[in-house]
Scaffold this motif. Sequence first.
Motif, PDB file in Angstrom:
ATOM      1  N   ASP A  73     -11.527  11.922  30.966  1.00 23.90           N
ATOM      2  CA  ASP A  73     -10.184  11.033  30.587  1.00 23.90           C
ATOM      3  C   ASP A  73      -8.977  11.975  31.010  1.00 23.90           C
ATOM      4  O   ASP A  73      -8.722  12.820  30.073  1.00 23.90           O
ATOM      5  N   LEU A  74      -8.439  11.577  32.127  1.00 22.26           N
ATOM      6  CA  LEU A  74      -7.311  12.401  32.599  1.00 22.26           C
ATOM      7  C   LEU A  74      -6.119  12.256  31.489  1.00 22.26           C
ATOM      8  O   LEU A  74      -5.737  13.500  31.412  1.00 22.26           O
ATOM      9  N   ALA A  75      -5.857  11.239  31.138  1.00 22.42           N
ATOM     10  CA  ALA A  75      -4.686  11.231  30.350  1.00 22.42           C
ATOM     11  C   ALA A  75      -4.835  12.095  28.829  1.00 22.42           C
ATOM     12  O   ALA A  75      -3.999  12.966  28.494  1.00 22.42           O
ATOM     13  N   ALA A  76      -5.861  12.188  28.428  1.00 18.38           N
ATOM     14  CA  ALA A  76      -6.242  12.871  27.378  1.00 18.38           C
ATOM     15  C   ALA A  76      -6.433  14.246  27.628  1.00 18.38           C
ATOM     16  O   ALA A  76      -5.865  15.120  26.854  1.00 18.38           O
ATOM     17  N   ALA A  77      -6.828  14.701  28.866  1.00 18.55           N
ATOM     18  CA  ALA A  77      -7.154  15.991  29.022  1.00 18.55           C
ATOM     19  C   ALA A  77      -5.609  16.627  29.523  1.00 18.55           C
ATOM     20  O   ALA A  77      -5.252  17.770  28.984  1.00 18.55           O
ATOM     21  N   VAL A  78      -4.706  15.908  29.935  1.00 18.90           N
ATOM     22  CA  VAL A  78      -3.303  16.092  30.283  1.00 18.90           C
ATOM     23  C   VAL A  78      -2.735  16.629  28.987  1.00 18.90           C
ATOM     24  O   VAL A  78      -1.998  17.735  28.745  1.00 18.90           O
ATOM     25  N   GLN A  92       4.045  14.694  41.353  1.00 15.04           N
ATOM     26  CA  GLN A  92       2.414  14.576  41.425  1.00 15.04           C
ATOM     27  C   GLN A  92       2.174  13.884  42.619  1.00 15.04           C
ATOM     28  O   GLN A  92       2.392  12.646  42.757  1.00 15.04           O
ATOM     29  N   PRO A  93       1.503  14.718  43.512  1.00 14.55           N
ATOM     30  CA  PRO A  93       0.903  13.939  44.789  1.00 14.55           C
ATOM     31  C   PRO A  93      -0.167  13.064  44.899  1.00 14.55           C
ATOM     32  O   PRO A  93      -0.194  12.465  45.849  1.00 14.55           O
ATOM     33  N   GLN A  94      -0.822  12.780  43.836  1.00 13.10           N
ATOM     34  CA  GLN A  94      -2.014  11.872  43.757  1.00 13.10           C
ATOM     35  C   GLN A  94      -2.165  11.026  42.445  1.00 13.10           C
ATOM     36  O   GLN A  94      -1.760  11.770  41.526  1.00 13.10           O
ATOM     37  N   ASP A  95      -2.527   9.810  42.588  1.00  8.26           N
ATOM     38  CA  ASP A  95      -2.801   9.035  41.308  1.00  8.26           C
ATOM     39  C   ASP A  95      -3.852   9.580  40.443  1.00  8.26           C
ATOM     40  O   ASP A  95      -3.640   9.482  39.171  1.00  8.26           O
ATOM     41  N   ASP A  96      -4.951   9.991  40.901  1.00  7.60           N
ATOM     42  CA  ASP A  96      -6.156  10.515  40.253  1.00  7.60           C
ATOM     43  C   ASP A  96      -6.045  12.055  39.670  1.00  7.60           C
ATOM     44  O   ASP A  96      -7.232  12.524  39.344  1.00  7.60           O
ATOM     45  N   VAL A  97      -5.078  12.628  40.196  1.00  5.24           N
ATOM     46  CA  VAL A  97      -5.039  14.265  39.853  1.00  5.24           C
ATOM     47  C   VAL A  97      -3.721  14.640  39.026  1.00  5.24           C
ATOM     48  O   VAL A  97      -2.718  13.853  39.524  1.00  5.24           O
ATOM     49  N   ARG A  98      -3.565  15.297  38.340  1.00  5.23           N
ATOM     50  CA  ARG A  98      -2.481  15.863  37.608  1.00  5.23           C
ATOM     51  C   ARG A  98      -2.280  17.478  37.906  1.00  5.23           C
ATOM     52  O   ARG A  98      -3.318  18.119  37.759  1.00  5.23           O
ATOM     53  N   VAL A  99      -1.028  17.618  38.477  1.00  6.70           N
ATOM     54  CA  VAL A  99      -1.014  19.038  38.840  1.00  6.70           C
ATOM     55  C   VAL A  99      -0.219  19.589  37.547  1.00  6.70           C
ATOM     56  O   VAL A  99       0.820  18.922  37.067  1.00  6.70           O
ATOM     57  N   LEU A 100      -0.605  20.499  36.620  1.00  6.40           N
ATOM     58  CA  LEU A 100       0.100  21.131  35.540  1.00  6.40           C
ATOM     59  C   LEU A 100       0.522  22.510  35.849  1.00  6.40           C
ATOM     60  O   LEU A 100      -0.266  23.238  36.869  1.00  6.40           O
ATOM     61  N   LEU A 101       1.106  23.441  35.106  1.00  6.84           N
ATOM     62  CA  LEU A 101       1.661  24.728  35.157  1.00  6.84           C
ATOM     63  C   LEU A 101       1.165  25.249  33.830  1.00  6.84           C
ATOM     64  O   LEU A 101       1.422  24.823  32.815  1.00  6.84           O
ATOM     65  N   ASP A 102       0.266  26.400  34.150  1.00  4.59           N
ATOM     66  CA  ASP A 102      -0.269  26.977  32.999  1.00  4.59           C
ATOM     67  C   ASP A 102       0.903  27.762  32.245  1.00  4.59           C
ATOM     68  O   ASP A 102       2.050  28.146  32.905  1.00  4.59           O
ATOM     69  N   PRO A 103       0.666  28.757  31.151  1.00  5.55           N
ATOM     70  CA  PRO A 103       1.801  29.003  30.518  1.00  5.55           C
ATOM     71  C   PRO A 103       2.680  30.464  31.466  1.00  5.55           C
ATOM     72  O   PRO A 103       3.787  30.540  31.076  1.00  5.55           O
ATOM     73  N   GLY A 105       2.847  29.877  34.691  1.00 11.85           N
ATOM     74  CA  GLY A 105       3.317  29.284  35.855  1.00 11.85           C
ATOM     75  C   GLY A 105       2.568  28.974  36.857  1.00 11.85           C
ATOM     76  O   GLY A 105       2.783  28.420  37.813  1.00 11.85           O
ATOM     77  N   HIS A 106       0.987  29.223  36.855  1.00 13.86           N
ATOM     78  CA  HIS A 106       0.183  29.172  37.638  1.00 13.86           C
ATOM     79  C   HIS A 106      -0.246  27.616  37.791  1.00 13.86           C
ATOM     80  O   HIS A 106      -0.481  26.893  36.906  1.00 13.86           O
ATOM     81  N   PRO A 107      -0.236  26.808  39.042  1.00 11.08           N
ATOM     82  CA  PRO A 107      -0.504  25.382  38.915  1.00 11.08           C
ATOM     83  C   PRO A 107      -1.983  25.603  38.986  1.00 11.08           C
ATOM     84  O   PRO A 107      -2.833  26.339  39.546  1.00 11.08           O
ATOM     85  N   PHE A 108      -2.568  24.529  38.149  1.00  5.51           N
ATOM     86  CA  PHE A 108      -3.761  23.965  38.079  1.00  5.51           C
ATOM     87  C   PHE A 108      -3.992  22.651  38.268  1.00  5.51           C
ATOM     88  O   PHE A 108      -3.153  21.983  37.780  1.00  5.51           O
ATOM     89  N   CYS A 109      -5.051  21.881  38.311  1.00  3.43           N
ATOM     90  CA  CYS A 109      -5.158  20.585  38.575  1.00  3.43           C
ATOM     91  C   CYS A 109      -6.308  20.243  37.693  1.00  3.43           C
ATOM     92  O   CYS A 109      -7.356  20.634  37.554  1.00  3.43           O
ATOM     93  N   LEU A 110      -6.258  18.882  37.017  1.00 10.37           N
ATOM     94  CA  LEU A 110      -7.130  18.003  36.289  1.00 10.37           C
ATOM     95  C   LEU A 110      -7.453  16.906  37.169  1.00 10.37           C
ATOM     96  O   LEU A 110      -6.383  16.155  37.696  1.00 10.37           O
ATOM     97  N   TYR A 111      -8.487  16.283  37.440  1.00 11.79           N
ATOM     98  CA  TYR A 111      -8.770  15.451  38.265  1.00 11.79           C
ATOM     99  C   TYR A 111     -10.100  14.461  37.498  1.00 11.79           C
ATOM    100  O   TYR A 111     -10.890  14.974  36.860  1.00 11.79           O
ATOM    101  N   THR A 112     -10.111  13.418  38.061  1.00  8.28           N
ATOM    102  CA  THR A 112     -11.220  12.542  37.531  1.00  8.28           C
ATOM    103  C   THR A 112     -12.028  12.230  39.124  1.00  8.28           C
ATOM    104  O   THR A 112     -11.282  11.912  40.104  1.00  8.28           O
TER     105      THR A 112
END
Length: 113
Positions: A73-78, A92-103, A105-112
Motif C-alpha cells: 500500500d504505497l499511500a500507507a507506506a509513505v 516524483q518521477p513515476q506514478d507507482d514510486v515515491r522518492v523520499l528522503l531519510d532523516p 537526506g539519503h533518497p530511498f524509494c517505496l514502490y508497488t
Amino acid sequence: MIDAPDIDVLATFYAELRGWSIWRREPGTIVLDLGEGVAYLAIQHDPDYVRPVWPAEHGRQQMMLHLDFEVTDLAAAVAHAVGLGAELPAHQPQDDVRVLLDPAGHPFCLYTS
C-alpha cells in the motif's frame, strides 16, 4: 554502509520503517539485521557528511546510492515513513514510486509492483 551525521537517528528510522532489529553497536557504527541472514545495513558516523540534493543538480552533492523497498500500500507506506521523519520531495518521477528522503537526506524509494 550508509554515512550519517547522527547514526542513532538513522538506525532507528530504518529499524522502525522496515521492522529490522539493531544487531550490533560499535563506536561510530550501528548495524541493522535485515532478518534474512545474508545481508546487513550498517550506519556509519561521518562528521563531514554532506546531504545529497534531490533531484540532482550539477555541481551539488550527488546521492551515492538509494534503497528501494516494495510495499503493498504505497499511500500507507509513505505516510508511515513521513511519520517516522522522512521527507516527501515535490519531484516524483513515476506514478507507482515515491522518492523520499531519510532523516539524513539519503533518497530511498517505496514502490508497488
